[in-house]
Design an enzyme around this catalytic site. Structure first.
Site, PDB file in Angstrom:
ATOM      1  N   ASP A  25       0.797  -1.252   0.000  1.00  0.00           N
ATOM      2  CA  ASP A  25       0.000   0.000   0.000  1.00  0.00           C
ATOM      3  C   ASP A  25       0.825   1.297   0.000  1.00  0.00           C
ATOM      4  O   ASP A  25       0.453   2.273   0.687  1.00  0.00           O
ATOM      5  CB  ASP A  25      -0.958   0.018   1.208  1.00  0.00           C
ATOM      6  CG  ASP A  25      -1.921  -1.159   1.212  1.00  0.00           C
ATOM      7  OD1 ASP A  25      -1.913  -1.946   0.255  1.00  0.00           O
ATOM      8  OD2 ASP A  25      -2.686  -1.288   2.188  1.00  0.00           O
ATOM      9  N   LYS A 130      -6.639  -4.923  -3.039  1.00  0.00           N
ATOM     10  CA  LYS A 130      -7.270  -5.554  -1.870  1.00  0.00           C
ATOM     11  C   LYS A 130      -8.286  -4.602  -1.240  1.00  0.00           C
ATOM     12  O   LYS A 130      -8.006  -3.416  -1.053  1.00  0.00           O
ATOM     13  CB  LYS A 130      -6.178  -5.960  -0.853  1.00  0.00           C
ATOM     14  CG  LYS A 130      -5.360  -4.808  -0.297  1.00  0.00           C
ATOM     15  CD  LYS A 130      -4.232  -5.369   0.550  1.00  0.00           C
ATOM     16  CE  LYS A 130      -3.467  -4.330   1.318  1.00  0.00           C
ATOM     17  NZ  LYS A 130      -4.216  -3.570   2.302  1.00  0.00           N
ATOM     18  N   VAL A 158       3.211   0.382   4.243  1.00  0.00           N
ATOM     19  CA  VAL A 158       2.495   1.144   5.267  1.00  0.00           C
ATOM     20  C   VAL A 158       1.078   0.617   5.433  1.00  0.00           C
ATOM     21  O   VAL A 158       0.516   0.043   4.507  1.00  0.00           O
ATOM     22  CB  VAL A 158       2.448   2.642   4.896  1.00  0.00           C
ATOM     23  CG1 VAL A 158       3.853   3.222   4.838  1.00  0.00           C
ATOM     24  CG2 VAL A 158       1.727   2.906   3.568  1.00  0.00           C
ATOM     25  N   CYS A 163      -2.069  -2.384   7.834  1.00  0.00           N
ATOM     26  CA  CYS A 163      -2.066  -3.333   6.715  1.00  0.00           C
ATOM     27  C   CYS A 163      -0.843  -4.240   6.696  1.00  0.00           C
ATOM     28  O   CYS A 163      -0.929  -5.401   6.281  1.00  0.00           O
ATOM     29  CB  CYS A 163      -2.209  -2.576   5.405  1.00  0.00           C
ATOM     30  SG  CYS A 163      -3.877  -1.907   5.218  1.00  0.00           S
ATOM     31  N   GLN A 203       8.437 -13.129  21.813  1.00  0.00           N
ATOM     32  CA  GLN A 203       8.073 -14.523  22.119  1.00  0.00           C
ATOM     33  C   GLN A 203       8.709 -15.491  21.117  1.00  0.00           C
ATOM     34  O   GLN A 203       8.067 -16.418  20.615  1.00  0.00           O
ATOM     35  CB  GLN A 203       6.552 -14.696  22.114  1.00  0.00           C
ATOM     36  CG  GLN A 203       5.828 -13.740  23.067  1.00  0.00           C
ATOM     37  CD  GLN A 203       4.326 -13.876  22.974  1.00  0.00           C
ATOM     38  OE1 GLN A 203       3.742 -14.818  23.499  1.00  0.00           O
ATOM     39  NE2 GLN A 203       3.704 -12.930  22.287  1.00  0.00           N
TER      40      GLN A 203
END
Ligand code: C5J
Length: 222
Positions: A25, A130, A158, A163, A203
């Protein structure tokens, strides 16, 4: 044979023949005044920092004949693919489909919907239109990647926490190994950018890896 990219939480085993660069994007509607980002009240200048790092990785990827995919968020002119919930959220002053200085906001075919000239796609590079935040929702991206034997995604664009993150999460759940470019992504909110990068690779790399563009360019021989 894989090449290790210095990344968080540990080295990313780049398998160049099965990796694609996905640029999310980088459209005028998000980066320039008068578009969707500005209509939501954001300072769009924050996003420009990502352009040069993406351009560097894009140049290296093209030189290595890697698959490069571009995405654009936007809707059909009749807005038949725009959920009411998405339409109603955000700025009341200028909504998706309203007319602005770059044409109708976030509508396919309008000037604002286009990718910024610095990162314009070239012949042969798929452009995925999209309607959602994630690049896998209601698109043929997954089919294209599988057809090309892609198993790893280098993600840029971005905004980091919207997104780009949504796409990274979708890709991770589909079995792709994802590397996020820390300086080739950007947000209107610097704190969100940092948090999004941190949570992506926390994690033990719950959604994937995070690396600077220079490390990727170096691994690609740039
Ligand atoms: C947003 C995007 N932020 N491309 N879209 O609405 O991140």
């Amino acid at each position: 044979m894989s090449k290790e990219i210095a990344a968080r939480p540990h080295g990313f085993p780049l398998d160049e023949g099965h990796a694609a660069l996905v640029i999310i994007d980088m459209q005028r509607d998000f980066l320039e005044p008068g578009g969707f980002g500005a209509a939501l009240g954001n300072d769009v200048s924050h996003l420009r920092a990502a352009i040069a790092p993406i351009a560097a990785v894009l140049g290296a990827a093209r030189a290595r004949h890697m698959l490069v995919v571009h995405t654009r968020e936007g809707h059909r002119p009749d807005l038949s693919d725009l959920h009411r919930t998405k339409y109603e959220r955000g700025g009341a002053g200028a909504r998706i489909g309203d007319r602005g200085p770059m044409g109708r906001i976030l509508v396919r075919g309008e000037a604002g919907h286009g990718i910024i000239p610095e990162l314009a796609p070239v012949m042969g590079e798929p452009v995925i239109d999209k309607p959602g935040k994630g690049a896998f929702y209601a698109t043929d991206l997954e089919t294209i990647l599988h057809k090309r034997g892609i198993t790893q995604l280098i993600l840029a664009g971005v905004t980091t926490e919207v997104c780009v993150h949504t796409t990274m999460r979708e890709a991770n759940d589909r079995g792709f190994e994802c590397l996020l470019l820390e300086d080739g992504t950007a947000s209107y909110f610097p704190a969100f950018h940092k948090a999004a990068l941190d949570m992506a690779c926390a994690q033990g790399g719950i959604f994937g890896w995070v690396a600077p563009s220079a490390a990727v360019v170096e691994a690609l021989g740039g």
